[in-house]
Design an enzyme around this catalytic site. Structure first.
Site, short mmCIF file in Angstrom:
data_model
loop_
_atom_site.label_atom_id
_atom_site.label_comp_id
_atom_site.label_asym_id
_atom_site.label_seq_id
_atom_site.Cartn_x
_atom_site.Cartn_y
_atom_site.Cartn_z
N SER A 1 0.87 -1.17 0.03
CA SER A 1 0.10 -0.28 0.13
C SER A 1 1.01 1.35 0.02
CB SER A 1 -0.82 0.05 1.14
OG SER A 1 -1.55 1.24 1.33
N TYR B 1 -1.64 0.26 10.58
CA TYR B 1 -1.63 -0.22 9.43
C TYR B 1 -0.49 0.21 8.58
CZ TYR B 1 -3.73 -0.83 4.72
OH TYR B 1 -3.97 -1.19 3.24
#
Length: 256
Positions: free
Chosen positions: A141, A154
């Site tokens: 990501s 995250y």
């Protein structure tokens, strides 16, 4: 698009029950791979396998929790060779600041995004190498490349996935296996933000509020399929893909 060699026709996709994983499975199948769909939700991957097979392609569903190492090792015994492993299983939980974040959320994100990727990669690396033309894809990501407030857990997990890919590439150089990292930015799928905010549809909607065209699961799947189908000597080390409206994790054009 490069033709798929017969020895490398199997592609395993984790987290294939929805979103980017499901879209990637569809597109790899259309590109000539025999896709193996893995996820915890057996009903969803079985339905997707039926859809892909009905379209004239080849797919098999296998219910699997990527954090269960014994189950992953058992799954891997089914393969002598495979061509592609797409480590897509992952996700985010919560958006709390470091001061108040729940450590259980951090553990769960690390287990799925990092340990799950490690489990599948370790278990299937011999079969990828035996194919003579293997490819490991890690869906990281942009969070793994730049932090933002409320995202530390995250971000930490996706940094782990990113570093896993980078290190593996160094360690197996000279072997017939490529390591590709695809790092998507803002992608609107049916579950990512809703899961992050534990079913709160209002909070989930605000993530994309005013953004005319976030990326779709198909956008990312096309990117993955393109990278995988390059000639064998071409390695896409890192491909960052964002919508035009997103200049960075914290700079997004919104038409409000």
């Amino acid at each position: 698009m490069t033709a798929v060699a017969s020895a490398s026709r199997i592609a395993v996709v984790t987290g294939a029950s929805s979103g980017i994983g499901a879209a990637t499975a569809r597109q790899l199948a259309a590109a000539g791979y025999r896709v193996v769909l893995t996820a915890r939700r057996k009903d969803r991957i079985e339905a997707l396998a039926e859809e892909i097979n009905a379209a004239g392609h080849q797919a098999t569903a296998y219910a699997l929790d990527v954090t269960d190492r014994a189950a992953v090792d058992e799954f891997a015994t089914a393969f002598r060779t495979i061509g592609v492993l797409v480590n897509n299983a992952g996700g985010a939980l919560g958006a709390d600041p470091v001061a108040t974040a729940d450590p259980a959320d951090w553990r769960q994100m690390y287990e799925v995004n990092v340990i799950g990727t490690l489990n599948l990669t370790q278990a299937l690396l011999p079969a990828l190498t035996a194919s003579g033309d293997g490819t490991v894809v890690v869906l990281s990501s942009t969070a793994g490349h730049s932090t933002y407030e409320g995202g530390a857990g995250y971000v930490a997990a996706k940094n782990g996935a990113r570093v896993l890919a980078e290190t593996l590439r160094l360690e197996i150089v000279g072997q017939p296996v490529r390591v590709i990292e695809v790092a998507p930015g803002m992608v609107r799928t049916e579950e990512f933000a809703t899961t992050r905010f534990r079913g709160d549809e209002e909070k989930a909607a605000k993530v994309y509020e005013g953004v005319a065209e976030p990326l779709t699961a198909d956008d990312v799947a096309e990117t993955v399929t393109w990278a995988v189908t390059r000639p064998s000597h071409v390695n896409i080390d890192l491909l960052v893909v964002r919508p035009r409206a997103q200049a960075s994790n914290s700079k997004v054009h919104r038409e409000l």
